[in-house]
Every structure is written in structure tokens, then in C-alpha cells.
Enzyme design. Sequence first.
Site, short mmCIF file in Angstrom:
data_model
loop_
_atom_site.label_atom_id
_atom_site.label_comp_id
_atom_site.label_asym_id
_atom_site.label_seq_id
_atom_site.Cartn_x
_atom_site.Cartn_y
_atom_site.Cartn_z
N PRO A 225 6.15 6.99 -0.32
CA PRO A 225 4.80 6.46 -0.20
C PRO A 225 3.82 7.53 0.27
CG PRO A 225 6.32 5.32 1.30
CD PRO A 225 7.10 6.35 0.59
N PRO A 226 2.51 7.29 0.09
CA PRO A 226 1.51 8.27 0.50
C PRO A 226 1.56 8.54 2.00
CG PRO A 226 0.51 6.53 -0.82
CD PRO A 226 1.92 6.11 -0.56
N GLY A 227 1.31 9.77 2.37
CA GLY A 227 1.18 10.13 3.78
C GLY A 227 2.49 10.29 4.52
N GLY A 229 4.52 12.86 4.20
CA GLY A 229 4.80 14.26 4.46
C GLY A 229 5.44 15.00 3.30
N HIS A 447 -8.88 -19.37 18.23
CA HIS A 447 -8.10 -18.98 17.06
C HIS A 447 -7.03 -17.95 17.44
CE1 HIS A 447 -7.79 -17.97 12.62
NE2 HIS A 447 -7.25 -16.88 13.17
N GLU A 448 -7.43 -16.93 18.17
CA GLU A 448 -6.48 -15.87 18.53
C GLU A 448 -5.41 -16.39 19.49
OE1 GLU A 448 -6.17 -13.15 16.92
OE2 GLU A 448 -8.02 -13.52 15.81
N HIS A 451 -2.75 -18.21 17.63
CA HIS A 451 -1.70 -17.33 17.12
C HIS A 451 -0.70 -16.97 18.22
CE1 HIS A 451 -3.32 -16.59 13.17
NE2 HIS A 451 -4.42 -16.00 13.61
N ASP A 524 -5.18 -14.60 7.40
CA ASP A 524 -3.91 -15.26 7.72
C ASP A 524 -3.35 -15.96 6.49
OD1 ASP A 524 -4.49 -14.50 10.32
OD2 ASP A 524 -5.45 -16.41 10.79
P1 ADP Z 1 2.07 13.04 1.24
O1 ADP Z 1 2.01 14.32 0.49
O2 ADP Z 1 3.43 12.45 1.34
O3 ADP Z 1 1.08 12.02 0.81
P2 ADP Z 1 1.25 14.74 3.37
O4 ADP Z 1 2.34 15.72 3.34
O5 ADP Z 1 -0.03 15.14 2.74
O6 ADP Z 1 1.71 13.35 2.76
O7 ADP Z 1 1.02 14.30 4.87
C1 ADP Z 1 -0.27 14.20 5.43
C2 ADP Z 1 -0.24 14.57 6.89
O8 ADP Z 1 0.49 13.64 7.64
C3 ADP Z 1 0.44 15.89 7.14
O9 ADP Z 1 -0.44 16.95 6.99
C4 ADP Z 1 0.91 15.74 8.58
O10 ADP Z 1 -0.13 16.05 9.46
C5 ADP Z 1 1.20 14.27 8.69
N1 ADP Z 1 2.63 14.00 8.52
C6 ADP Z 1 3.18 13.23 7.57
N2 ADP Z 1 4.50 13.16 7.71
C7 ADP Z 1 4.83 13.92 8.78
C8 ADP Z 1 6.06 14.26 9.42
N3 ADP Z 1 7.23 13.79 9.00
N4 ADP Z 1 6.00 15.07 10.49
C9 ADP Z 1 4.82 15.55 10.92
N5 ADP Z 1 3.64 15.27 10.36
C10 ADP Z 1 3.62 14.46 9.30
ZN ZN Z 2 -6.02 -15.40 12.43
#
Ligand code: ADP
Ligand code: ZN
Length: 624
Positions: A225-227, A229, A447-448, A451, A524
Site C-alpha cells: 500500500p502507499p506510504g 516505504g 452522540h459521542e 458510542h 457511522d
Molecule cells: P511508498 O513508496 O511505499 O509509497 P515511501 O517510501 O515514499 O512510501 O514512504 C514515505 C515516507 O514514509 C518515507 O520517506 C519515510 O519517511 C516514511 N516511512 C515509510 N515507511 C517507513 C519505514 N518502514 N521506516 C521508516 N520510515 C518509513
Molecule cells: Zn458517530
Amino acid sequence: MADDKNKNNRKWNVNLNNDNPDKRRTTAYYLLMALSVLMFLNYFILPSYMNRSVEEVTYSTFLNQVSTGDVSEVKLEENQITFVATDDAGDKQVYMTGLIDDPTLVTRLEEADVTFSKDIPTEASPILSILVSWVLPLLLFWGLGSLLGKQMAKRMGGGAGGALSFGKSNAKVYVKAGDSKTFKDVAGQDEAKEALSEVVDYLHQPKKYQDIGAKNPKGILLVGPPGTGKTLLARAVAGEADVPFFSISGSEFVEMFVGRGAAKVRDLFKEANEKAPCIVFIDEIDTIGKKRDNGGYGGGNDEREQTLNQLLAEMDGFEANKGIILLAATNRPESLDAALLRPGRFDRRVPVELPDLAGREAILKVHATNYKMDPNIDYNTIARATSGASGAELANIINEGGLRAVREGRTAVTQSDLEESVETVIAGYQRKNAVISPKEKKIIAYHEIGHALVAAKQTESAPVHKITIIPRTSGALGYTMQIEEGEKSLMTKQELFNKIVTLAGGRAAEEIVFGSITTGASNDIEQMTKMARAMITRYGMSDAFDMMQIETQTNKYLGGDTSMNVSAGMAEQVDREVLDIIKKAHEKAAVLLSENIDKLHELSRFLLVEETITGAEFMEIVGK
Ligand code: ADP
Ligand code: ZN
Ligand code: MG
């Protein structure tokens, strides 16, 4: 030896990014442009404009004017006669008329005492005329074209890499200086690191592998997934292997002109071949590696297909033991063309998944090293509150914490900064100045608490960590944060159902206390419907369908689109089952709240005053 390589890299980097603006050349281009505009005016516009002042008359009018003595001067040209005559107002005026084979003309002109002459047809030099009519315009167009090209390339953000610069790949070479990454910068992701360290080892000691006859994998695909690393891991491999590292994003191959993307691929591999051993990294490879489809008019996207074909051809072309290793990353592996995944191409997949509890804690700690942190920070709590967050989000949480610490005038980041930024990143920014009427605020508080109280009154549901009625920019007016006690990989049917009951608790509280309902439950409703649906269609948790899979998740990493596998009649029954779960959950929530109506009032009043209460404060009142 390592030093040598670095020098090499650096030199190389300069070559690739050679976009120093050459001022003298720019001036020359401007001059050329001005000149061509002038010539254009001269050749095409001015003559026709001036012609308007030359009046065309018939031959008989001309003869008439000659005989009346108005004509003072006549010029016989190749196929016309230009003459000067006095017009009715007494002004001299230029006229012209067609040339007629008239033997009497000369005598007439002599009689009228007119000065006349005939042009000697100039035999223009053929070379000169070719120069003027062909070469010069071509030169002009070339000049203009390259000028515009330069401008456009500049505007499109990058000298050599612009849309109209021909045949250069915009691969970036990472230089070892400063921002080079190593495996130490990547927290968690142990399996991915292990798979990749084999590659690094191969690049360090290829002989060891070649002696046995083992070839290195040609292509490695980082999937997740995105983000999480993936890009970071690729850069870490470069840092560890200490070989030239070409990095290019798939979207950079997507070009304005057909065939340009393919040229870039060719160029990239040519450069890589010269620098082998080296690593070529193609980020977001799905942009070019999508399945080729022959649907649509004109047979789909020709440009992308050509680029992909070129990439496939290049991958087959290079020798595995030459030491070129191809890395690629994607978050949509299922959309990749099968040809890319065949043995001999990207035949090795390295999953890069969302971090687990330990992984999250490690990532938080890695990023915390770059900040001044309070020594007593409990990273475990933060990690537990961020289940499902990606590495990028965790990095962002630390940074938001830092920003908040500065805003509050602190010199180090504290636990509360981090807790606040968890909400900032996960639920949106606090919107302290939003105008909410006291009546609305009261509804939100109930409401909160609805929950939270439903959650607390059920066994097997995550404890409440924090309740707040301070609105977020994400649109949420209130927020109840629950934290699981450990990492959970499996959920029982009961736990899922309890979650749905908890989600129903907000609306149920509104109904019981105010006798009316609001739009506040929309999120919700969305969530509980999704969960109830998944229970039936994917987890086999209904009696009616037993263990039958009714929906297939097609896009696991991005949003999770689903497609139904059953007939329309079945689909109707699925809807009924979903509704049944939701109704039961709603009823249960209402019963739980009615049984604890005193607590509901007491807690809501408390929250209304405090605006934010902690899990401990909440439990104290509940347990009284
Ligand atoms: P992807 O390419 O999978 O979308 P990135 O490599 O661009 O994600 O990650 C974005 C940022 O998130 C990195 O620059 C880093 O700062 C942080 N990050 C993501 N995963 C890790 C990890 N396992 N350890 C340390 N930092 C991470
Ligand atoms: Zn709610
Ligand atoms: Mg990336």
C-alpha cells in the site's frame, strides 16, 4: 574503490542535469525571433497592404488618360503596366493595368510626351532564389521551433527532462552524499530487508554466486500500500550496495509524443549498461506496466503500450550476470501486465505491508531521532492508537507533534503533542473556532457518549481511550477513540458485531434522549454497513450463505473495490441479511443505553463541560 565510484556518480549527475541557462544563446534566439517576425511582415503583409494604394484600371481607361495628357510616367513590366497619372483632385497617383500586346502603344506614348521605360527581366541566380524561398524559411522555422521547445521544456519543469527534449531519460542518480539512505533508516519491514540484502550481497560479491552458477534475480517488484516505504527501501538498497542507482518514476515515461517514452526506456538502459553493475529503480511502475487491453477506439493507449513493449524488450536484452538489477515498486500489483511478471522479468515479489504494532513503534522511534523529544515519551501508546497507519502517516504524526510543540512554545516534543497529532493526522485538524450552537453541542456530546457507553457495556470491545467534542476539519464533529489492547490479526464474529453495535450507539443515544435524529451519524452508517456487508459477503459469517464467497475484493491496497459474484436474486437476499445485522445492532445499542440512561446523562453533561475527556475519567464515572 568506493571513492572512485562516488566521483563517477557525481560527474554523471552533472551530465544528466545539464540545464544551465546559456544567456548568450537565449539572446540569439530572441534576435532570430524578431528578425523572422520582420521578414514575415515584409514578405506577406506589407506588400498587400501597400498594394491597396495602387489603383487598378482598365486598359481603355489607361489609353484615355494617356490621350488627355494626365499620365506623366509609364513603366512596362513583365505582364503589367504601372503608371503615374494626375487624378481628378489633381494629385499624382500610381495606377496599374494589364499588359496588352498593343503595337500602337509606343507611338501613343511618344505623342503624349510620356517618359516610359521597360524592365529588363533580371535572370535571378537560381542558387539565390532557392536560398531565399526554401532555405531561409526552413532555418527560420527551425530557429523558432527550437526556441519554443526550449521555453516549453523550461516551463514543464526541468531542462533536460522537459517534454520536447529529445531522447534523454530523466533518471536521477543518487549520490552518496548527505541524503543517502541505508537499511537502518527503514524500520520494521524485516522480510523485505532480508530479501533485498541478498541483492546487495550479490552486487558486492558477484563471484560467490557465479561460482555456484546462480544468477541474480533480474527484476524485483516491491508491492504494498502507499506510504509503506517502498521508495525508501529502494533508496536504502542503493545506499547499501554502493553502486550507481538510476531512479525514475513510471509517470516520467508517459510522454506527449508517441514513441518518446520508448526512446526514454532505451536511453535509460543504455546508460545503465555503461554503468553496470548498477541498480535501476522504476517507481510506480503501474503507470506504464498496466495490462495491455485491445478495447476502445484506436486500440487503447499506443504510447503506453510501446513504452511497455520497449521495457520488456530491454529486460530480455540484458544479461543477468552483467550486474544490472531492476527494482520496481507498485501499489496495484493486480493491474500489472502478465508479461511483466513472467519468469525472467519481475519474477520476484517483495511484499511491503502496513506495519504491525512493533513495526509502528520502531518507525515512530526512527523518525523521533530527528526531533528533540521528551525523554518520557511512551511510543507504545502512540503505536497502539495508530493501528492501520502507514509509515508515511507515522512520520507525519511525529512531524505534526514537532510543529505543535513549537506552536505551544515548548523546546521538546511531549506525549500530549504526539497524542494530539495522532488525531490531527488521522481525524483532521482541530477547528477550535467553528461555530456550533449549544443545542448542537449537546446533541454531539450525547452522540459521542452513546458510542463510548455502548462500547464500555459490551465485553470484547476495545477500551475507550479518549472522547472529544472539539470538531475536526475533516468534518467530524466529535470523536471517540478506542484503542485495542494488543495487535489483532483475527476478529471473531462477536467482536465484529459489537463494533457495529458501538457504531449504532451514537444515533441510538440521540433517539433516546432527544426523540429526533440528525445527520451526525452518516459516517457511522457508512462504516457499519461496510462491516456488516463484509461479514456476509467475505467472512462467511451468516447462516444463510455459510462459507460462500459472495464478493471479491479486486483492489486490495487501494480502497478495496469489490465485485459481486452472485445472481441478482441472491444479491437481494444479501441485502436483507445486511439489513438484519444492522437492525439487530441498532436495537442492542438502544437497549444498552436505556439500561444505563443515568450514566448516559451524567457522562454527557461532564463531556459538555470538559469538551475532551480521557478514557480513565470516562471509566471512573462508568464504574461508580
Ligand atoms: P511508498 O513508496 O511505499 O509509497 P515511501 O517510501 O515514499 O512510501 O514512504 C514515505 C515516507 O514514509 C518515507 O520517506 C519515510 O519517511 C516514511 N516511512 C515509510 N515507511 C517507513 C519505514 N518502514 N521506516 C521508516 N520510515 C518509513
Ligand atoms: Zn458517530
Ligand atoms: Mg513511492
